[in-house]
Design an enzyme around this catalytic site. Structure first.
Site, PDB file in Angstrom:
ATOM      1  N   ASP A   1       0.792  -1.239  -0.054  1.00 40.90           N
ATOM      2  CA  ASP A   1      -0.055   0.098   0.055  1.00 40.90           C
ATOM      3  C   ASP A   1       0.635   1.225   0.078  1.00 40.90           C
ATOM      4  O   ASP A   1       2.278   0.867   0.013  1.00 40.90           O
ATOM      5  CB  ASP A   1      -1.099   0.077   1.139  1.00 40.90           C
TER       6      ASP A   1
ATOM      7  N   CYS B   1       2.920  -3.247   4.202  1.00 45.11           N
ATOM      8  CA  CYS B   1       2.226  -2.116   4.276  1.00 45.11           C
ATOM      9  C   CYS B   1       2.907  -1.478   5.366  1.00 45.11           C
ATOM     10  O   CYS B   1       4.042  -1.633   5.819  1.00 45.11           O
ATOM     11  CB  CYS B   1       0.616  -2.619   4.892  1.00 45.11           C
TER      12      CYS B   1
ATOM     13  N   THR C   1       2.745  -1.562   9.122  1.00 45.54           N
ATOM     14  CA  THR C   1       3.300  -2.340  10.330  1.00 45.54           C
ATOM     15  C   THR C   1       3.504  -3.774   9.470  1.00 45.54           C
ATOM     16  O   THR C   1       4.230  -4.676  10.136  1.00 45.54           O
ATOM     17  CB  THR C   1       2.163  -2.419  11.302  1.00 45.54           C
TER      18      THR C   1
ATOM     19  N   HIS D   1      11.397 -23.567   9.124  1.00 44.63           N
ATOM     20  CA  HIS D   1      10.495 -24.243   9.772  1.00 44.63           C
ATOM     21  C   HIS D   1       9.028 -24.335   9.099  1.00 44.63           C
ATOM     22  O   HIS D   1       8.143 -25.199   9.407  1.00 44.63           O
ATOM     23  CB  HIS D   1      10.347 -23.723  11.217  1.00 44.63           C
TER      24      HIS D   1
ATOM     25  N   HIS E   1       8.832 -30.883  10.351  1.00 45.13           N
ATOM     26  CA  HIS E   1       8.411 -29.769   9.947  1.00 45.13           C
ATOM     27  C   HIS E   1       7.274 -29.886   8.758  1.00 45.13           C
ATOM     28  O   HIS E   1       6.409 -29.130   8.690  1.00 45.13           O
ATOM     29  CB  HIS E   1       9.240 -28.565   9.633  1.00 45.13           C
TER      30      HIS E   1
HETATM   31  C1  RB5 Z   1      -2.093   2.536   6.443  1.00 48.44           C
HETATM   32  O1  RB5 Z   1      -2.171   3.795   7.075  1.00 48.44           O
HETATM   33  C2  RB5 Z   1      -1.893   1.259   7.683  1.00 48.44           C
HETATM   34  O2  RB5 Z   1      -2.996   1.470   8.261  1.00 48.44           O
HETATM   35  C3  RB5 Z   1      -1.488  -0.009   6.529  1.00 48.44           C
HETATM   36  O3  RB5 Z   1      -0.386   0.516   6.057  1.00 48.44           O
HETATM   37  C4  RB5 Z   1      -0.815  -1.089   7.617  1.00 48.44           C
HETATM   38  O4  RB5 Z   1      -0.128  -0.769   8.713  1.00 48.44           O
HETATM   39  C5  RB5 Z   1      -1.956  -1.694   8.146  1.00 48.44           C
HETATM   40  O5  RB5 Z   1      -1.916  -3.016   8.761  1.00 48.44           O
END
Ligand code: RB5
Length: 152
Positions: free
Chosen positions: A8, A65, A67, A98, A133
């Site tokens: 994203d 993304c 996080t 694994h 595994h």
């Molecule tokens: C976008 O602002 C953020 O929410 C997205 O990139 C991500 O971290 C979602 O898990």
């Protein structure tokens, strides 16, 4: 290897850095976007990459993304997907050894470019250890199949 990659807006910069690693390692790739810093919804891009890996159109996938959490949630909804969120090297290595992870997920707002590149290099070359595994991976597939049969 043939890699599907997607992000994203929050993962775009890191995605560009990772594509340079894929080129350097002579992997083929298909970039499912996003291509601009404009805000988008990560499930749309997670779906395209996960579907390509799930259907065997590519060998593996990379998703980014902010996080890495959202992309992980999306990817692990798909059959045959073992997506691993790895924001450090040890997890990246273990996810291959694994778990035979077939999608690597990274947090663009968590790690820097140098570490992300190192994680990708490690993840691309680390083999699945198989042995005990493999039985565990088979069990994951059986859970998936049971749920599909029950329509759950
Ligand atoms: C976008 O602002 C953020 O929410 C997205 O990139 C991500 O971290 C979602 O898990």
């Amino acid at each position: 290897m043939f890699i599907a990659i997607g992000s994203d807006h929050a993962g775009l910069e890191l995605k560009i850095a990772i594509i340079s690693v894929l080129k350097e390692l002579a992997h083929e790739y298909i970039d499912y976007g996003t291509d601009s810093p404009q805000s988008v919804d990560y499930p749309d891009f997670g779906e395209m990459v996960s579907d390509a890996v799930s259907k065997g159109k590519v060998d593996r996938g990379i998703l980014i993304c902010g996080t890495g959490i959202g992309m992980s949630i999306v990817a692990n909804k798909f059959p045959n997907i073992r997506a691993a969120l790895c924001n450090e090297l040890f997890s990246a290595k273990m996810s291959r050894l694994h778990n035979d992870a077939n999608i690597l997920v990274l947090g663009g707002r968590i790690i820097g470019k140098d570490l992300a590149k190192e994680i990708v290099r490690t993840w691309m070359v680390t083999p699945f250890e198989s042995g005990r595994h493999l039985n565990r991976i088979v069990k994951i597939t059986l859970i998936e199949n049971k749920r599909m049969i029950k329509g759950k």
